[in-house]
Write a protein that holds these residues in place. Structure first.
Motif, PDB file in Angstrom:
ATOM      1  N   ILE A 136       0.813  -1.232   0.000  1.00 20.97           N
ATOM      2  CA  ILE A 136       0.000   0.000   0.000  1.00 20.97           C
ATOM      3  C   ILE A 136       0.841   1.274   0.000  1.00 20.97           C
ATOM      4  O   ILE A 136       0.290   2.377   0.081  1.00 20.97           O
ATOM      5  N   LYS A 139      -6.983   2.113   7.283  1.00 24.02           N
ATOM      6  CA  LYS A 139      -7.987   1.835   6.249  1.00 24.02           C
ATOM      7  C   LYS A 139      -8.852   3.051   5.925  1.00 24.02           C
ATOM      8  O   LYS A 139      -9.105   3.328   4.743  1.00 24.02           O
ATOM      9  N   ARG A 175      -7.126   5.332   3.262  1.00 25.87           N
ATOM     10  CA  ARG A 175      -6.585   4.742   2.040  1.00 25.87           C
ATOM     11  C   ARG A 175      -6.540   5.761   0.899  1.00 25.87           C
ATOM     12  O   ARG A 175      -5.560   5.822   0.156  1.00 25.87           O
ATOM     13  N   ASN A 176      -7.593   6.543   0.758  1.00 25.96           N
ATOM     14  CA  ASN A 176      -7.682   7.486  -0.358  1.00 25.96           C
ATOM     15  C   ASN A 176      -7.321   8.911   0.041  1.00 25.96           C
ATOM     16  O   ASN A 176      -7.508   9.845  -0.745  1.00 25.96           O
ATOM     17  N   ALA A 177      -6.814   9.075   1.256  1.00 27.71           N
ATOM     18  CA  ALA A 177      -6.404  10.402   1.718  1.00 27.71           C
ATOM     19  C   ALA A 177      -5.032  10.741   1.148  1.00 27.71           C
ATOM     20  O   ALA A 177      -4.325   9.868   0.638  1.00 27.71           O
ATOM     21  N   LYS A 211      -1.103  11.241   0.903  1.00 30.96           N
ATOM     22  CA  LYS A 211      -0.111  10.324   1.473  1.00 30.96           C
ATOM     23  C   LYS A 211       0.407  10.785   2.827  1.00 30.96           C
ATOM     24  O   LYS A 211       0.840   9.963   3.633  1.00 30.96           O
ATOM     25  N   THR A 220      -6.602  -1.509  -8.128  1.00 28.91           N
ATOM     26  CA  THR A 220      -7.872  -1.396  -8.851  1.00 28.91           C
ATOM     27  C   THR A 220      -8.072  -2.570  -9.801  1.00 28.91           C
ATOM     28  O   THR A 220      -9.146  -3.189  -9.845  1.00 28.91           O
ATOM     29  N   ASP A 256      -8.954  -5.494   0.477  1.00 26.30           N
ATOM     30  CA  ASP A 256      -8.880  -5.224   1.912  1.00 26.30           C
ATOM     31  C   ASP A 256      -8.420  -6.458   2.685  1.00 26.30           C
ATOM     32  O   ASP A 256      -7.654  -6.355   3.654  1.00 26.30           O
TER      33      ASP A 256
END
Length: 305
Positions: A34, A97, A100-102, A104, A189, A199
């Motif tokens: 990740i 978790k 995740r899309n925040a 870095k 993706t 996950d």
């Protein structure tokens, strides 16, 4: 400063390096999947060492016979591994978790925050003073003669670390979970589109990394015989350095980097002086990364646009 002295320092360095490599694998696995530098990993190992110390007292291993001692050490590795693995999964579930899309920087700062929380839990658990870890294994030289010293603690490091490293390599290369890990590492993706539970793969990665850290915490306590609530910072820093040196995200790179760091530390302490060891290690790291930014065994990657 004879050849014998040099060989002894190399032996010490390789043994310490194997332990550093085991810790470095936790960093490189999470980053490889990740892209997160889990700065809390060193303090997770510190909590594992605290649990190991408590279990040694609860099980009465300090006064046990040889056979019981070895069985007890195996039990310590399993229990501390499960503890650290489960705790690592919990941190991922409730802290990493949701980010995740925040950006870095958010999970990175969160990892530092988790590190401080773990450190304070360790302070509450064992106190501010360093604690002595019982000498469970005899300090008997296993090599013939008195030229080189290799005792039971050194052998324990080899007997535990080598199979764990080989097992991890096989898991990643030949098992279904390992193939899923490699797929998620390449493109989460696309992995999700072909039916991989991303996950679940990430959670498994955190558990395996934590389990290895729990095993390292037991070996560290038995090998160094001293633990403290601040031990996670220095050990985590050297392990992270080993992961970067070998090529962060590369399992062989973490192992190779750990062995290199161990050798450099041992030889620098013996020939230059203990106080210069850290400076020499990081100077070598800087020089290597200037000429090979991806690390010794890392691969050059191009940015996706």
């Amino acid at each position: 400063m004879s050849v014998q002295f040099f060989l002894q320092q190399c032996l010490i360095g390789l043994t310490n390096g194997a332990l550093i490599a085991l810790v470095a694998l936790g960093y490189t696995m999470v980053y490889g999947i990740i892209g997160l530098i889990n700065f809390a990993h060193g303090d997770l190992i510190m909590l594992g060492a605290c649990l190991a110390l408590s279990l040694v007292a609860a099980l009465g291993l300090a006064a046990a016979g040889p056979a019981t001692t070895w069985l007890g050490i195996g039990l310590l590795i399993v229990l501390c591994g499960l503890f650290c693995g489960t705790l690592n999964v919990a941190v991922d579930r409730f802290v990493y978790k949701p980010l995740r899309n925040a950006p870095k920087l958010a999970p990175l700062v969160s990892a530092i925050g988790v590190s401080f929380i773990f450190m304070n839990v360790g302070l509450f658990w064992i106190g501010s003073a360093d604690r002595s870890f019982p000498e469970l294994l005899p300090s008997i030289n296993l090599l013939p003669g008195n030229s080189l010293q290799f005792n039971w603690k050194d052998l324990l490091v080899v007997l535990v670390v080598a199979p764990l490293m080989v097992g991890l390599s096989l898991l990643v290369r030949v098992t279904r979970l390992g193939k899923a890990m490699r797929a998620v590492s390449q493109d989460p993706t696309a992995a999700a589109l072909v039916g991989i539970d991303v996950d679940q793969v990430i959670a498994a990665t955190f558990f395996i990394g934590g389990f290895l850290g729990g095993a390292a915490s037991v070996i560290y306590g038995l090998y160094i015989n001293t633990i403290g609530f601040q031990m996670g910072f220095q050990n985590g820093l050297y392990a992270f350095t080993a992961a970067v040196l070998g090529g962060i995200g590369s399992i062989p790179g973490a192992v190779f980097g750990g062995l290199v760091i161990g050798l450099v530390r041992a030889l620098a302490s013996a020939y230059v002086g203990e106080r210069w060891t850290g400076a020499i290690v990081f100077a070598i790291l800087i020089v290597i990364l200037v000429f090979r930014p991806e690390g010794l065994l890392g691969r050059r990657t191009s940015e996706k646009v």
